[in-house]
Design a protein around this motif. Structure first.
Motif, PDB file in Angstrom:
ATOM      1  N   ASN A 196      50.701  -5.324  -4.258  1.00 26.32           N
ATOM      2  CA  ASN A 196      49.335  -4.771  -4.203  1.00 26.32           C
ATOM      3  C   ASN A 196      48.646  -4.682  -5.558  1.00 26.32           C
ATOM      4  O   ASN A 196      47.567  -4.094  -5.664  1.00 26.32           O
ATOM      5  CB  ASN A 196      49.320  -3.402  -3.514  1.00 26.32           C
ATOM      6  CG  ASN A 196      49.549  -3.535  -2.025  1.00 26.32           C
ATOM      7  OD1 ASN A 196      49.095  -4.494  -1.394  1.00 26.32           O
ATOM      8  ND2 ASN A 196      50.266  -2.568  -1.433  1.00 26.32           N
ATOM      9  N   LEU A 197      49.250  -5.280  -6.588  1.00 21.81           N
ATOM     10  CA  LEU A 197      48.566  -5.369  -7.878  1.00 21.81           C
ATOM     11  C   LEU A 197      48.095  -6.811  -8.058  1.00 21.81           C
ATOM     12  O   LEU A 197      48.909  -7.732  -8.078  1.00 21.81           O
ATOM     13  CB  LEU A 197      49.504  -4.987  -9.019  1.00 21.81           C
ATOM     14  CG  LEU A 197      48.903  -5.101 -10.437  1.00 21.81           C
ATOM     15  CD1 LEU A 197      47.782  -4.092 -10.632  1.00 21.81           C
ATOM     16  CD2 LEU A 197      49.991  -4.924 -11.498  1.00 21.81           C
ATOM     17  N   GLN A 243      47.082 -11.952  -0.386  1.00 19.83           N
ATOM     18  CA  GLN A 243      45.634 -12.115  -0.379  1.00 19.83           C
ATOM     19  C   GLN A 243      45.248 -13.035  -1.526  1.00 19.83           C
ATOM     20  O   GLN A 243      45.640 -12.817  -2.673  1.00 19.83           O
ATOM     21  CB  GLN A 243      44.943 -10.760  -0.548  1.00 19.83           C
ATOM     22  CG  GLN A 243      43.433 -10.829  -0.724  1.00 19.83           C
ATOM     23  CD  GLN A 243      42.722 -11.356   0.514  1.00 19.83           C
ATOM     24  OE1 GLN A 243      42.973 -10.894   1.624  1.00 19.83           O
ATOM     25  NE2 GLN A 243      41.839 -12.310   0.338  1.00 19.83           N
ATOM     26  N   LEU A 244      44.475 -14.099  -1.212  1.00 18.77           N
ATOM     27  CA  LEU A 244      44.036 -15.040  -2.241  1.00 18.77           C
ATOM     28  C   LEU A 244      42.628 -14.691  -2.697  1.00 18.77           C
ATOM     29  O   LEU A 244      41.807 -14.178  -1.932  1.00 18.77           O
ATOM     30  CB  LEU A 244      44.055 -16.469  -1.703  1.00 18.77           C
ATOM     31  CG  LEU A 244      45.419 -17.033  -1.291  1.00 18.77           C
ATOM     32  CD1 LEU A 244      45.247 -18.399  -0.641  1.00 18.77           C
ATOM     33  CD2 LEU A 244      46.347 -17.142  -2.490  1.00 18.77           C
ATOM     34  N   GLN A 278      51.539  -8.749  -0.951  1.00 23.16           N
ATOM     35  CA  GLN A 278      51.588  -7.533  -0.138  1.00 23.16           C
ATOM     36  C   GLN A 278      53.009  -7.093   0.186  1.00 23.16           C
ATOM     37  O   GLN A 278      53.215  -6.010   0.743  1.00 23.16           O
ATOM     38  CB  GLN A 278      50.797  -7.766   1.160  1.00 23.16           C
ATOM     39  CG  GLN A 278      49.315  -8.035   0.887  1.00 23.16           C
ATOM     40  CD  GLN A 278      48.560  -8.513   2.113  1.00 23.16           C
ATOM     41  OE1 GLN A 278      49.153  -9.056   3.042  1.00 23.16           O
ATOM     42  NE2 GLN A 278      47.236  -8.305   2.119  1.00 23.16           N
ATOM     43  N   HIS A 279      53.993  -7.931  -0.162  1.00 27.35           N
ATOM     44  CA  HIS A 279      55.393  -7.574   0.053  1.00 27.35           C
ATOM     45  C   HIS A 279      56.217  -8.079  -1.122  1.00 27.35           C
ATOM     46  O   HIS A 279      55.866  -9.068  -1.764  1.00 27.35           O
ATOM     47  CB  HIS A 279      55.929  -8.166   1.364  1.00 27.35           C
ATOM     48  CG  HIS A 279      55.325  -7.545   2.588  1.00 27.35           C
ATOM     49  ND1 HIS A 279      55.705  -6.303   3.057  1.00 27.35           N
ATOM     50  CD2 HIS A 279      54.356  -7.987   3.431  1.00 27.35           C
ATOM     51  CE1 HIS A 279      54.996  -6.009   4.148  1.00 27.35           C
ATOM     52  NE2 HIS A 279      54.162  -7.026   4.387  1.00 27.35           N
ATOM     53  N   ALA A 280      57.323  -7.405  -1.376  1.00 27.37           N
ATOM     54  CA  ALA A 280      58.216  -7.813  -2.441  1.00 27.37           C
ATOM     55  C   ALA A 280      58.992  -9.068  -2.048  1.00 27.37           C
ATOM     56  O   ALA A 280      59.220  -9.334  -0.858  1.00 27.37           O
ATOM     57  CB  ALA A 280      59.193  -6.678  -2.767  1.00 27.37           C
ATOM     58  N   SER A 281      59.408  -9.807  -3.049  1.00 23.97           N
ATOM     59  CA  SER A 281      60.181 -11.036  -2.811  1.00 23.97           C
ATOM     60  C   SER A 281      61.671 -10.691  -2.805  1.00 23.97           C
ATOM     61  O   SER A 281      62.421 -11.028  -3.718  1.00 23.97           O
ATOM     62  CB  SER A 281      59.870 -12.071  -3.886  1.00 23.97           C
ATOM     63  OG  SER A 281      60.085 -11.512  -5.183  1.00 23.97           O
ATOM     64  N   THR A 282      62.110 -10.012  -1.756  1.00 23.05           N
ATOM     65  CA  THR A 282      63.475  -9.488  -1.703  1.00 23.05           C
ATOM     66  C   THR A 282      64.527 -10.573  -1.514  1.00 23.05           C
ATOM     67  O   THR A 282      65.693 -10.377  -1.873  1.00 23.05           O
ATOM     68  CB  THR A 282      63.591  -8.474  -0.547  1.00 23.05           C
ATOM     69  OG1 THR A 282      63.166  -9.114   0.676  1.00 23.05           O
ATOM     70  CG2 THR A 282      62.717  -7.250  -0.816  1.00 23.05           C
ATOM     71  N   VAL A 322      58.248 -10.750  -7.098  1.00 23.84           N
ATOM     72  CA  VAL A 322      57.339  -9.643  -6.792  1.00 23.84           C
ATOM     73  C   VAL A 322      58.154  -8.377  -6.535  1.00 23.84           C
ATOM     74  O   VAL A 322      59.042  -8.360  -5.669  1.00 23.84           O
ATOM     75  CB  VAL A 322      56.450  -9.961  -5.571  1.00 23.84           C
ATOM     76  CG1 VAL A 322      55.445  -8.834  -5.330  1.00 23.84           C
ATOM     77  CG2 VAL A 322      55.714 -11.286  -5.777  1.00 23.84           C
ATOM     78  N   GLN A 323      57.864  -7.325  -7.295  1.00 23.47           N
ATOM     79  CA  GLN A 323      58.565  -6.051  -7.144  1.00 23.47           C
ATOM     80  C   GLN A 323      57.682  -5.039  -6.420  1.00 23.47           C
ATOM     81  O   GLN A 323      56.462  -5.151  -6.424  1.00 23.47           O
ATOM     82  CB  GLN A 323      58.941  -5.494  -8.515  1.00 23.47           C
ATOM     83  CG  GLN A 323      57.722  -5.131  -9.368  1.00 23.47           C
ATOM     84  CD  GLN A 323      58.074  -4.575 -10.721  1.00 23.47           C
ATOM     85  OE1 GLN A 323      59.206  -4.152 -10.950  1.00 23.47           O
ATOM     86  NE2 GLN A 323      57.108  -4.541 -11.640  1.00 23.47           N
ATOM     87  N   GLU A 324      58.332  -4.053  -5.826  1.00 23.21           N
ATOM     88  CA  GLU A 324      57.602  -2.958  -5.197  1.00 23.21           C
ATOM     89  C   GLU A 324      57.876  -1.699  -5.998  1.00 23.21           C
ATOM     90  O   GLU A 324      59.040  -1.310  -6.194  1.00 23.21           O
ATOM     91  CB  GLU A 324      58.029  -2.760  -3.747  1.00 23.21           C
ATOM     92  CG  GLU A 324      57.204  -1.732  -3.016  1.00 23.21           C
ATOM     93  CD  GLU A 324      57.403  -1.770  -1.514  1.00 23.21           C
ATOM     94  OE1 GLU A 324      56.686  -1.038  -0.806  1.00 23.21           O
ATOM     95  OE2 GLU A 324      58.263  -2.534  -1.045  1.00 23.21           O
ATOM     96  N   VAL A 325      56.841  -1.084  -6.484  1.00 24.95           N
ATOM     97  CA  VAL A 325      56.961   0.123  -7.316  1.00 24.95           C
ATOM     98  C   VAL A 325      56.712   1.336  -6.456  1.00 24.95           C
ATOM     99  O   VAL A 325      55.652   1.459  -5.805  1.00 24.95           O
ATOM    100  CB  VAL A 325      55.987   0.077  -8.503  1.00 24.95           C
ATOM    101  CG1 VAL A 325      56.067   1.362  -9.308  1.00 24.95           C
ATOM    102  CG2 VAL A 325      56.277  -1.122  -9.387  1.00 24.95           C
ATOM    103  N   GLN A 326      57.706   2.243  -6.393  1.00 26.34           N
ATOM    104  CA  GLN A 326      57.574   3.473  -5.633  1.00 26.34           C
ATOM    105  C   GLN A 326      56.924   4.544  -6.505  1.00 26.34           C
ATOM    106  O   GLN A 326      57.288   4.724  -7.682  1.00 26.34           O
ATOM    107  CB  GLN A 326      58.952   3.954  -5.173  1.00 26.34           C
ATOM    108  CG  GLN A 326      59.717   2.947  -4.313  1.00 26.34           C
ATOM    109  CD  GLN A 326      59.050   2.753  -2.965  1.00 26.34           C
ATOM    110  OE1 GLN A 326      58.340   3.636  -2.478  1.00 26.34           O
ATOM    111  NE2 GLN A 326      59.279   1.591  -2.353  1.00 26.34           N
ATOM    112  N   THR A 327      55.995   5.238  -5.934  1.00 21.16           N
ATOM    113  CA  THR A 327      55.320   6.338  -6.660  1.00 21.16           C
ATOM    114  C   THR A 327      55.894   7.659  -6.201  1.00 21.16           C
ATOM    115  O   THR A 327      55.926   7.945  -4.993  1.00 21.16           O
ATOM    116  CB  THR A 327      53.808   6.319  -6.401  1.00 21.16           C
ATOM    117  OG1 THR A 327      53.291   5.043  -6.821  1.00 21.16           O
ATOM    118  CG2 THR A 327      53.110   7.428  -7.154  1.00 21.16           C
TER     119      THR A 327
END
Length: 334
Positions: A196-197, A243-244, A278-282, A322-327
């Motif tokens: 999402n960044l 999203q492009l 929109q999703h991490a590259s797990t 792509v990473q997902e950062v938890q807040t």
């Protein structure tokens, strides 16, 4: 009447220093330069020479892929002998094949031109044309297109054969030798992307600019320059969960030739050209593909104006982790 049909021309390549490449066929037997005493035009008279000093070299550089159903020509017809030169070539070929060093039977060699089969009466009025192939395209499906037997052409006349050297033919041959840089885009963030960044994408203007190759032939005095100019970048995120920007993924070139906008610290909002995952590259990095479209045109010293050839593309894959950062929100309650 015996019609002698010489074998299809064999290609050899003369590769010199960068910026001077020639593609040629070997000289007829006895050739002694561009106007030999035997009437041969010489080993280089029918050459197509390529000035490649204004295209791209280095790791990853390569030819564009035409977007239309188009295959560059792999051979050409060019003046190869004058009348006396072809007579000598034909007779030497016949006598060599028939093991007759004394020339018996050589007067039987004919091409159907009545009493003057070699056009000796027109010695200074034309040339015998023959097929030659491009060393760089030996695997082309068109490699056998120039297998006609030698044919006589008066000076100043353009042969009807589509493969005969002409401004457009030279431009198409230059197309086959044109190389562009790999489509390595610049990213921000540069390494690890975040869910999402938005990731900003752009091309550096000093790397992506018009590339050109000039093809020429000395005997006919024809030259043609084929130029490829970057016009748009297409992004494929490598996953449907992205999203492009813009939504089509197509980033057009600006008036100054740049594509996309370089990120500056403090820039906010959506990038003019970019991706938001929109999703991490797990399961491993996403393969983002950047495809640059190059508009191809040509000009010539013998053809007014600028003319079109099919546009071409050059694709480059990029690994996107792509990473997902938890807040985490903490506080104290009352």
């Amino acid at each position: 009447m015996l019609v002698l049909v010489p074998s299809t021309a064999w290609a050899t390549g003369g590769f010199g220093k960068r910026g001077s490449v020639s593609s040629q066929s070997p000289a007829p037997s006895g050739a002694k330069g561009t106007s030999g005493p035997d009437g041969d035009l010489g080993a280089y008279a029918w050459n197509v020479n390529y000035d490649t000093s204004k295209d791209k070299t280095g790791v990853g550089a390569g030819p564009v892929t035409p977007v239309a159903n188009y295959t560059p020509p792999a051979c050409w017809y060019a003046p190869t002998w004058d009348a006396k030169g072809y007579k000598k070539y034909a007779e030497d070929s016949y006598n060599g094949e028939h093991n007759d060093p004394h020339g018996a039977g050589s007067d039987l060699i004919q091409d159907g031109n009545g009493k003057d089969p070699y056009h000796l009466k027109e010695q200074d009025k034309g040339y015998w044309w023959y097929g030659h192939i491009d060393q760089s395209q030996l695997n082309s499906p068109n490699i056998g297109d120039c297998n006609a037997k030698p044919f006589w052409v008066p000076k100043g006349v353009t042969p009807k054969a589509a493969e005969s050297l002409s401004p457009e033919q030279l431009a198409q041959l230059a197309y086959a030798h044109l190389k562009v840089p790999p489509t390595r885009v610049t990213l921000n963030p540069a390494m690890l992307q975040t869910v999402n960044l938005p990731t900003w994408v752009w091309l550096k203007a000093n790397r992506f600019h018009p590339m050109s190759v000039t093809a020429s032939t000395g005997l006919l005095g024809i030259s043609a320059t084929t130029t490829a100019t970057p016009v748009s970048l297409h992004l494929d995120a490598g996953t449907a969960d992205a999203q492009l920007y813009p939504s089509s993924g197509d980033c057009p070139a600006k008036a100054d030739g740049t594509i996309g906008t370089a990120y500056k610290p403090g820039d906010k909002g959506d990038p003019p050209c970019g991706i938001r995952y929109q999703h991490a590259s797990t399961s491993g990095p996403f393969t983002m593909t950047a495809t640059l479209t190059w508009k191809v045109t040509w000009t010539s010293n013998l053809a007014a104006g600028r003319h079109q050839l099919p546009s071409g593309t050059f694709r480059q894959p990029h690994d996107m982790s792509v990473q997902e950062v938890q807040t985490v929100v903490s506080g104290s309650g009352g």
